[in-house]
Design a protein around this motif. Sequence first.
Motif, PDB file in Angstrom:
ATOM      1  N   ILE A   1       0.992  -1.144   0.164  1.00  0.00           N
ATOM      2  CA  ILE A   1      -0.391   0.272   0.304  1.00  0.00           C
ATOM      3  C   ILE A   1       0.923   0.831   0.040  1.00  0.00           C
ATOM      4  N   LYS A   2       0.858   2.201  -0.372  1.00  0.00           N
ATOM      5  CA  LYS A   2       1.064   3.376  -0.886  1.00  0.00           C
ATOM      6  C   LYS A   2       1.197   4.200   1.151  1.00  0.00           C
ATOM      7  N   LYS A   3       2.708   4.123   0.330  1.00  0.00           N
ATOM      8  CA  LYS A   3       2.946   5.018   2.151  1.00  0.00           C
ATOM      9  C   LYS A   3       2.380   6.102   3.221  1.00  0.00           C
ATOM     10  N   GLY A   4       1.157   5.358   3.723  1.00  0.00           N
ATOM     11  CA  GLY A   4       0.918   6.459   4.883  1.00  0.00           C
ATOM     12  C   GLY A   4      -0.738   6.449   4.513  1.00  0.00           C
TER      13      GLY A   4
ATOM     14  N   SER B   1      -2.747   3.374   4.406  1.00  0.00           N
ATOM     15  CA  SER B   1      -3.101   1.774   4.920  1.00  0.00           C
ATOM     16  C   SER B   1      -4.306   1.835   5.618  1.00  0.00           C
ATOM     17  N   SER B   2      -4.604   3.106   7.073  1.00  0.00           N
ATOM     18  CA  SER B   2      -6.270   2.910   7.256  1.00  0.00           C
ATOM     19  C   SER B   2      -7.064   3.163   6.778  1.00  0.00           C
ATOM     20  N   ALA B   3      -6.808   4.199   5.172  1.00  0.00           N
ATOM     21  CA  ALA B   3      -7.884   4.864   4.259  1.00  0.00           C
ATOM     22  C   ALA B   3      -8.116   3.355   3.303  1.00  0.00           C
ATOM     23  N   PHE B   4      -6.728   2.550   2.995  1.00  0.00           N
ATOM     24  CA  PHE B   4      -6.726   1.595   2.356  1.00  0.00           C
ATOM     25  C   PHE B   4      -8.235   0.070   3.419  1.00  0.00           C
ATOM     26  N   GLU B   5      -8.082   0.344   4.431  1.00  0.00           N
ATOM     27  CA  GLU B   5      -8.878  -0.534   5.727  1.00  0.00           C
ATOM     28  C   GLU B   5     -10.256   0.140   5.552  1.00  0.00           C
ATOM     29  N   ILE B   6     -10.045   0.912   5.751  1.00  0.00           N
ATOM     30  CA  ILE B   6     -11.949   1.383   5.806  1.00  0.00           C
ATOM     31  C   ILE B   6     -12.450   0.989   4.342  1.00  0.00           C
ATOM     32  N   ASN B   7     -11.494   1.116   3.081  1.00  0.00           N
ATOM     33  CA  ASN B   7     -11.874   1.045   1.916  1.00  0.00           C
ATOM     34  C   ASN B   7     -12.143  -1.197   1.552  1.00  0.00           C
ATOM     35  N   PHE B   8     -11.558  -1.393   2.362  1.00  0.00           N
ATOM     36  CA  PHE B   8     -11.496  -2.734   2.171  1.00  0.00           C
ATOM     37  C   PHE B   8     -12.547  -3.757   2.881  1.00  0.00           C
ATOM     38  N   LEU B   9     -12.931  -2.647   3.891  1.00  0.00           N
ATOM     39  CA  LEU B   9     -14.628  -3.471   5.138  1.00  0.00           C
ATOM     40  C   LEU B   9     -15.811  -2.787   4.270  1.00  0.00           C
TER      41      LEU B   9
ATOM     42  N   TYR C   1     -16.405  -6.477  -9.768  1.00  0.00           N
ATOM     43  CA  TYR C   1     -14.795  -6.374  -9.814  1.00  0.00           C
ATOM     44  C   TYR C   1     -14.886  -4.531 -10.001  1.00  0.00           C
ATOM     45  N   GLN C   2     -15.204  -3.660 -11.227  1.00  0.00           N
ATOM     46  CA  GLN C   2     -15.299  -2.874 -11.170  1.00  0.00           C
ATOM     47  C   GLN C   2     -15.606  -1.837  -9.787  1.00  0.00           C
ATOM     48  N   LYS C   3     -16.427  -2.053  -9.187  1.00  0.00           N
ATOM     49  CA  LYS C   3     -16.416  -1.693  -8.213  1.00  0.00           C
ATOM     50  C   LYS C   3     -15.543  -2.072  -6.996  1.00  0.00           C
ATOM     51  N   TRP C   4     -14.990  -2.874  -6.919  1.00  0.00           N
ATOM     52  CA  TRP C   4     -13.598  -3.531  -6.135  1.00  0.00           C
ATOM     53  C   TRP C   4     -12.038  -2.066  -6.616  1.00  0.00           C
ATOM     54  N   LYS C   5     -12.708  -2.419  -7.734  1.00  0.00           N
ATOM     55  CA  LYS C   5     -11.086  -1.457  -8.304  1.00  0.00           C
ATOM     56  C   LYS C   5     -11.157  -0.323  -7.762  1.00  0.00           C
ATOM     57  N   ALA C   6     -12.287  -0.049  -7.927  1.00  0.00           N
ATOM     58  CA  ALA C   6     -12.551   1.529  -7.831  1.00  0.00           C
ATOM     59  C   ALA C   6     -12.566   1.962  -6.211  1.00  0.00           C
ATOM     60  N   LEU C   7     -12.655   1.075  -5.910  1.00  0.00           N
ATOM     61  CA  LEU C   7     -12.262   1.171  -3.632  1.00  0.00           C
ATOM     62  C   LEU C   7     -10.845   0.337  -3.027  1.00  0.00           C
TER      63      LEU C   7
ATOM     64  N   HIS D   1      -8.332  -0.159  -6.497  1.00  0.00           N
ATOM     65  CA  HIS D   1      -6.861  -0.530  -6.793  1.00  0.00           C
ATOM     66  C   HIS D   1      -6.421   0.620  -6.868  1.00  0.00           C
ATOM     67  N   HIS D   2      -6.716   1.769  -5.872  1.00  0.00           N
ATOM     68  CA  HIS D   2      -5.646   3.175  -6.432  1.00  0.00           C
ATOM     69  C   HIS D   2      -4.086   2.809  -5.142  1.00  0.00           C
ATOM     70  N   PHE D   3      -4.769   2.488  -4.138  1.00  0.00           N
ATOM     71  CA  PHE D   3      -3.559   2.801  -2.867  1.00  0.00           C
ATOM     72  C   PHE D   3      -2.360   1.267  -3.179  1.00  0.00           C
ATOM     73  N   TYR D   4      -2.586   0.826  -4.351  1.00  0.00           N
ATOM     74  CA  TYR D   4      -1.182   0.158  -4.458  1.00  0.00           C
ATOM     75  C   TYR D   4      -0.167  -0.093  -5.554  1.00  0.00           C
ATOM     76  N   GLU D   5       1.201  -0.238  -4.699  1.00  0.00           N
ATOM     77  CA  GLU D   5       2.327   0.541  -5.464  1.00  0.00           C
ATOM     78  C   GLU D   5       3.180  -0.839  -4.791  1.00  0.00           C
ATOM     79  N   PRO D   6       3.709  -1.627  -6.072  1.00  0.00           N
ATOM     80  CA  PRO D   6       2.854  -1.686  -7.295  1.00  0.00           C
ATOM     81  C   PRO D   6       2.071  -1.911  -6.881  1.00  0.00           C
ATOM     82  N   PHE D   7       1.692  -2.685  -8.896  1.00  0.00           N
ATOM     83  CA  PHE D   7      -0.529  -3.405  -8.193  1.00  0.00           C
ATOM     84  C   PHE D   7       0.524  -4.492  -8.074  1.00  0.00           C
TER      85      PHE D   7
END
Length: 93
Positions: free
Chosen positions: A10-13, A15-23, A72-78, A80-86
């Motif tokens: 996950i892009k530095k800093g 993680s918290s936003a990623f976890e919220i979106n993952f929920l 999957y498009q909804k999953w992706k929108a929530l 994919h923008h957090f990943y670095e690298p994919f």
Amino acid sequence: MILEVAILNIKKGQSSAFEINFLKAESIISSMKGYISHQLKKSVKEEDKYILVVNWETLEDHEIGFRKSEEYQKWKALLHHFYEPFPTVEHYK
């Protein structure tokens, strides 16, 4: 049964936003045909690193049923923008 494994960096800093979106994203994946279960685990040593494991009935349930769906498009929108690298996704039986 097929086990999908992905290491998520996950892009530095972010993680918290990623976890919220993952929920939010959990309800998407768990509603898919062939989905059995999943776990998301955070690395003990690396702050912005996770492992995602998903159990599917078949490989096609993941690669075709899920990845080619509108959901999957909804999953992706929530997420994919957090990943670095994919992440690289691997499958095991």
